[in-house]
Write a protein that holds these residues in place. Structure first.
Motif, PDB file in Angstrom:
ATOM      1  N   PRO A   1       0.675  -1.168   0.044  1.00  0.00           N
ATOM      2  CA  PRO A   1      -0.278  -0.092   0.007  1.00  0.00           C
ATOM      3  C   PRO A   1       1.371   1.203  -0.512  1.00  0.00           C
ATOM      4  O   PRO A   1       2.483   1.458   0.247  1.00  0.00           O
ATOM      5  N   LYS A   2       0.216   2.454  -0.290  1.00  0.00           N
ATOM      6  CA  LYS A   2       0.530   3.635  -0.919  1.00  0.00           C
ATOM      7  C   LYS A   2       0.517   3.877   0.844  1.00  0.00           C
ATOM      8  O   LYS A   2      -0.207   3.548   1.447  1.00  0.00           O
ATOM      9  N   PRO A   3       1.581   5.464   1.311  1.00  0.00           N
ATOM     10  CA  PRO A   3       1.652   5.659   3.036  1.00  0.00           C
ATOM     11  C   PRO A   3       0.244   6.248   3.248  1.00  0.00           C
ATOM     12  O   PRO A   3      -0.426   6.697   2.087  1.00  0.00           O
ATOM     13  N   ILE A   4      -0.787   5.610   4.079  1.00  0.00           N
ATOM     14  CA  ILE A   4      -1.305   6.123   4.991  1.00  0.00           C
ATOM     15  C   ILE A   4      -1.572   7.540   4.789  1.00  0.00           C
ATOM     16  O   ILE A   4      -2.873   8.020   5.012  1.00  0.00           O
ATOM     17  N   VAL A   5      -0.959   7.498   5.212  1.00  0.00           N
ATOM     18  CA  VAL A   5      -0.615  10.000   4.970  1.00  0.00           C
ATOM     19  C   VAL A   5       0.949  10.448   4.994  1.00  0.00           C
ATOM     20  O   VAL A   5       2.116   9.721   4.932  1.00  0.00           O
ATOM     21  N   ASP A   6       0.838  11.324   4.103  1.00  0.00           N
ATOM     22  CA  ASP A   6       2.263  12.024   3.943  1.00  0.00           C
ATOM     23  C   ASP A   6       3.365  12.483   5.676  1.00  0.00           C
ATOM     24  O   ASP A   6       1.937  13.249   6.349  1.00  0.00           O
ATOM     25  N   HIS A   7       3.849  11.897   5.519  1.00  0.00           N
ATOM     26  CA  HIS A   7       4.364  12.865   7.355  1.00  0.00           C
ATOM     27  C   HIS A   7       4.889  14.394   7.482  1.00  0.00           C
ATOM     28  O   HIS A   7       4.033  13.864   8.276  1.00  0.00           O
ATOM     29  N   LYS A   8       4.854  14.790   6.123  1.00  0.00           N
ATOM     30  CA  LYS A   8       4.842  15.821   6.489  1.00  0.00           C
ATOM     31  C   LYS A   8       3.635  16.511   6.957  1.00  0.00           C
ATOM     32  O   LYS A   8       3.901  17.694   7.641  1.00  0.00           O
ATOM     33  N   PHE A   9       2.814  16.249   5.794  1.00  0.00           N
ATOM     34  CA  PHE A   9       1.763  16.759   6.070  1.00  0.00           C
ATOM     35  C   PHE A   9       0.906  16.210   7.648  1.00  0.00           C
ATOM     36  O   PHE A   9       0.424  16.974   8.076  1.00  0.00           O
ATOM     37  N   ALA A  10       1.396  15.141   7.975  1.00  0.00           N
ATOM     38  CA  ALA A  10       0.670  14.602   9.171  1.00  0.00           C
ATOM     39  C   ALA A  10       1.601  15.436  10.654  1.00  0.00           C
ATOM     40  O   ALA A  10       1.045  15.674  12.075  1.00  0.00           O
ATOM     41  N   ARG A  11       2.602  15.577  10.153  1.00  0.00           N
ATOM     42  CA  ARG A  11       3.745  16.298  11.291  1.00  0.00           C
ATOM     43  C   ARG A  11       2.806  17.824  11.772  1.00  0.00           C
ATOM     44  O   ARG A  11       2.556  17.924  12.630  1.00  0.00           O
ATOM     45  N   GLU A  12       2.798  18.256  10.357  1.00  0.00           N
ATOM     46  CA  GLU A  12       1.839  19.816  10.838  1.00  0.00           C
ATOM     47  C   GLU A  12       1.230  19.411  11.367  1.00  0.00           C
ATOM     48  O   GLU A  12       0.427  20.033  12.422  1.00  0.00           O
ATOM     49  N   ARG A  13       0.060  18.806  11.498  1.00  0.00           N
ATOM     50  CA  ARG A  13      -1.590  18.520  11.593  1.00  0.00           C
ATOM     51  C   ARG A  13      -0.964  18.226  13.027  1.00  0.00           C
ATOM     52  O   ARG A  13      -2.088  19.013  13.560  1.00  0.00           O
ATOM     53  N   CYS A  14      -0.630  17.116  12.770  1.00  0.00           N
ATOM     54  CA  CYS A  14       0.192  16.400  14.856  1.00  0.00           C
ATOM     55  C   CYS A  14       0.058  18.373  15.776  1.00  0.00           C
ATOM     56  O   CYS A  14      -0.155  18.085  16.457  1.00  0.00           O
ATOM     57  N   LEU A  15       0.790  18.786  14.909  1.00  0.00           N
ATOM     58  CA  LEU A  15       1.312  20.021  15.697  1.00  0.00           C
ATOM     59  C   LEU A  15       0.131  20.982  16.303  1.00  0.00           C
ATOM     60  O   LEU A  15       0.129  21.154  17.054  1.00  0.00           O
ATOM     61  N   ASP A  16      -0.603  21.591  15.175  1.00  0.00           N
ATOM     62  CA  ASP A  16      -2.055  22.288  15.067  1.00  0.00           C
ATOM     63  C   ASP A  16      -2.499  21.620  15.918  1.00  0.00           C
ATOM     64  O   ASP A  16      -2.946  22.473  17.285  1.00  0.00           O
ATOM     65  N   THR A  17      -3.251  20.567  15.684  1.00  0.00           N
ATOM     66  CA  THR A  17      -3.543  19.973  16.872  1.00  0.00           C
ATOM     67  C   THR A  17      -3.727  20.461  18.233  1.00  0.00           C
ATOM     68  O   THR A  17      -4.704  20.527  19.317  1.00  0.00           O
ATOM     69  N   PHE A  18      -1.818  19.796  18.586  1.00  0.00           N
ATOM     70  CA  PHE A  18      -2.077  19.972  20.528  1.00  0.00           C
ATOM     71  C   PHE A  18      -1.888  21.137  20.651  1.00  0.00           C
ATOM     72  O   PHE A  18      -2.080  21.818  21.707  1.00  0.00           O
ATOM     73  N   LYS A  19      -1.840  21.924  19.949  1.00  0.00           N
ATOM     74  CA  LYS A  19      -1.253  23.790  20.282  1.00  0.00           C
ATOM     75  C   LYS A  19      -2.777  24.422  20.288  1.00  0.00           C
ATOM     76  O   LYS A  19      -3.163  24.450  21.246  1.00  0.00           O
ATOM     77  N   GLN A  20      -3.754  23.894  20.035  1.00  0.00           N
ATOM     78  CA  GLN A  20      -4.957  24.182  19.412  1.00  0.00           C
ATOM     79  C   GLN A  20      -5.189  23.743  20.999  1.00  0.00           C
ATOM     80  O   GLN A  20      -5.872  24.041  21.738  1.00  0.00           O
ATOM     81  N   ALA A  21      -5.065  22.408  21.183  1.00  0.00           N
ATOM     82  CA  ALA A  21      -5.617  21.397  22.375  1.00  0.00           C
ATOM     83  C   ALA A  21      -5.172  22.374  24.099  1.00  0.00           C
ATOM     84  O   ALA A  21      -6.423  22.609  24.566  1.00  0.00           O
ATOM     85  N   LEU A  22      -4.228  22.888  23.741  1.00  0.00           N
ATOM     86  CA  LEU A  22      -3.565  23.505  24.986  1.00  0.00           C
ATOM     87  C   LEU A  22      -3.688  25.280  24.994  1.00  0.00           C
ATOM     88  O   LEU A  22      -3.331  25.899  25.713  1.00  0.00           O
ATOM     89  N   GLY A  23      -4.391  25.826  23.978  1.00  0.00           N
ATOM     90  CA  GLY A  23      -4.392  27.225  23.964  1.00  0.00           C
ATOM     91  C   GLY A  23      -3.105  27.508  23.678  1.00  0.00           C
ATOM     92  O   GLY A  23      -3.109  29.101  23.876  1.00  0.00           O
ATOM     93  N   ALA A  24      -2.047  26.531  23.077  1.00  0.00           N
ATOM     94  CA  ALA A  24      -1.008  27.734  22.654  1.00  0.00           C
ATOM     95  C   ALA A  24      -1.225  28.747  21.317  1.00  0.00           C
ATOM     96  O   ALA A  24      -1.345  28.547  20.423  1.00  0.00           O
TER      97      ALA A  24
END
Length: 434
Positions: free
Chosen positions: A411-434
């Motif tokens: 299978p092709k990668p389920i998600v692009d690494h760079k995209f996933a990394r940015e999405r994760c950072l945004d999600t956690f920052k949002q949760a922490l109110g950063a």
């Protein structure tokens, strides 16, 4: 007809006759000792797999103990059912002087033991418990104000200092005692317990001096035999933690530190039982996990398109084991690349791992997700490709478990690494109110 007078030793996660604290104390008591084991239906009924390798392993260990006890004209009396009902039956069958057992720090075990203590106490039967599963427990390694450590490094320093001040004792063999209740009994068959024999192979509980000596150099490379594989034996107590620690102290501090991590997580679970279902750091409660079920299933099956992740999951599904470095990679991938709640991954590991240990599994998953004690910060996200280059440079591990990784069928990668990394950072920052 008068009931036989006995003291009872209750085997739980200490399936050995050698250097078993509670058993050794029991054998010095004033009555013949009846060893028992209870296949707890409250635990068994939650297991989905009738071929669960852990049940086969426990069954084999009890059978081996029975063979040893035959020389003493004794045996382990094995029961299946609810512990409270079994203890009611035991008090009706035997005149019990005292009960001896080793402590367990998991929330269910503590509530079970409290109920049994109260039941026996009402009948004036002492319920004696002992430290056996760890070197230090409860409040033996805490801060000066008595509060528990929540960071590993200061905990480990105090742990080592305390060990110098209070060295442990390895008990002599119980085979020198003859104080066993005379009994002939076989372990019930797996089928009678509602299970079938697993074909998964359990590694031996050998204390390999050469391997432990090189542990610091070899432990991160999944393609080589560089880890002890003692996890399942420590989990079920088929090896003495004191004997393992004794060798670690003599041979390799890195290996000793891993044993201390195990105790650190045991005591986190003891002091903060909320971690079973909740983030240790509540500030992460607002993380919006995506929890995509199709992506979770692809992760479970080892079909994410990331070879190192897929190799780890396939190793787990096939053998009940996963290399420790790879555990960190797959956990980081699930929680940060896919933004799937760590509790989903933890529950899957709990079903599959031979060495599943609630405290270490929970601690490891919360570390990977960034929600736990001493956590991997949310902004540190493992790159599967760079992890592969560093720890499986010749792709030996990947080729073993994902032989088709270079084929069109993979299978092709389920998600692009760079995209996933940015999405994760945004999600956690949002949760922490950063």
């Amino acid at each position: 007809m008068s009931k036989p007078k006995v003291n009872i030793f209750w085997f739980r996660r200490d399936l050995r006759l050698e250097d078993n604290t509670g058993l050794n104390v029991a054998l010095k008591s004033d009555r013949p000792v009846l060893p028992i084991f209870i296949f707890d239906s409250n635990i068994l009924d939650d297991l989905d797999d009738k071929h669960d390798a852990r049940i086969t392993f426990i069954h084999d260990q009890l059978t081996a103990i029975n063979k040893q006890l035959h020389s003493k004209k004794s045996a382990v009396k094995v029961y299946r059912g609810d512990p409270k009902k079994i203890w009611t039956e035991l008090t009706e069958t035997f005149d019990i002087g005292e009960v001896f057992t080793n402590r367990d720090y998991e929330p269910y075990a503590r509530s079970r033991d409290k109920a049994i203590y109260e039941f026996l106490n009402a009948k004036n039967i002492p319920f004696n418990t002992y430290k056996d599963h760890v070197i230090f427990e409860k409040k033996e390694v805490v801060k000066e104000d008595g509060s528990p450590y929540v960071v590993f490094t200061p905990y480990s320093k105090v742990w080592k200092k305390r060990l110098q001040e209070h060295p442990f004792h390895i008990a002599s063999s119980i085979m020198g005692y003859d104080n066993f209740h005379q009994l002939t009994a076989d372990v019930p068959t797996l089928e009678a317990l509602g299970f079938k024999r697993s074909t998964i192979e359990i590694p031996p509980n050998d204390l390999d001096e050469a391997l432990i000596s090189k542990y610091g150099e070899t432990r991160d490379y999944p393609a080589i035999n560089g880890t002890s594989r003692l996890g399942v034996h420590l989990r079920f107590g088929t090896v003495s933690i004191r004997k393992v620690a004794q060798m670690a102290m003599a041979k390799n501090e890195t290996f000793l530190n891993e044993l201390i991590w195990r105790e650190f997580y045991q005591m986190i679970l003891f002091h903060f039982p909320k971690v079973v279902d909740n983030n240790f750091r509540s500030k992460y409660d607002h993380v919006e996990w995506r929890n995509n079920e199709e992506e979770f299933e692809a992760w479970c099956q080892g079909k994410t398109g990331y070879p190192i992740v897929d190799a780890g999951m396939r190793e787990l599904n096939t053998t009940g084991h996963m290399h420790n470095r790879v555990r960190m990679i797959v956990a980081s991938f699930l929680t940060k690349h896919l933004l799937i709640d760590w509790r989903w991954g933890e529950a899957y590991f709990a079903k599959k791992l031979l060495d599943f240990e609630l405290a270490s599994n929970n601690g490891g998953w919360q570390w990977a997700a960034g929600t736990g004690t001493d956590a991997q910060p949310y902004f540190r996200i493992f790159n599967p490709e760079s992890q592969t280059k560093k720890f499986d440079p010749e792709l030996q591990y990947i080729k073993k478990w994902v032989p088709e990784f270079q084929e069109l069928s993979y299978p092709k990668p389920i998600v692009d690494h760079k995209f996933a990394r940015e999405r994760c950072l945004d999600t956690f920052k949002q949760a922490l109110g950063a």
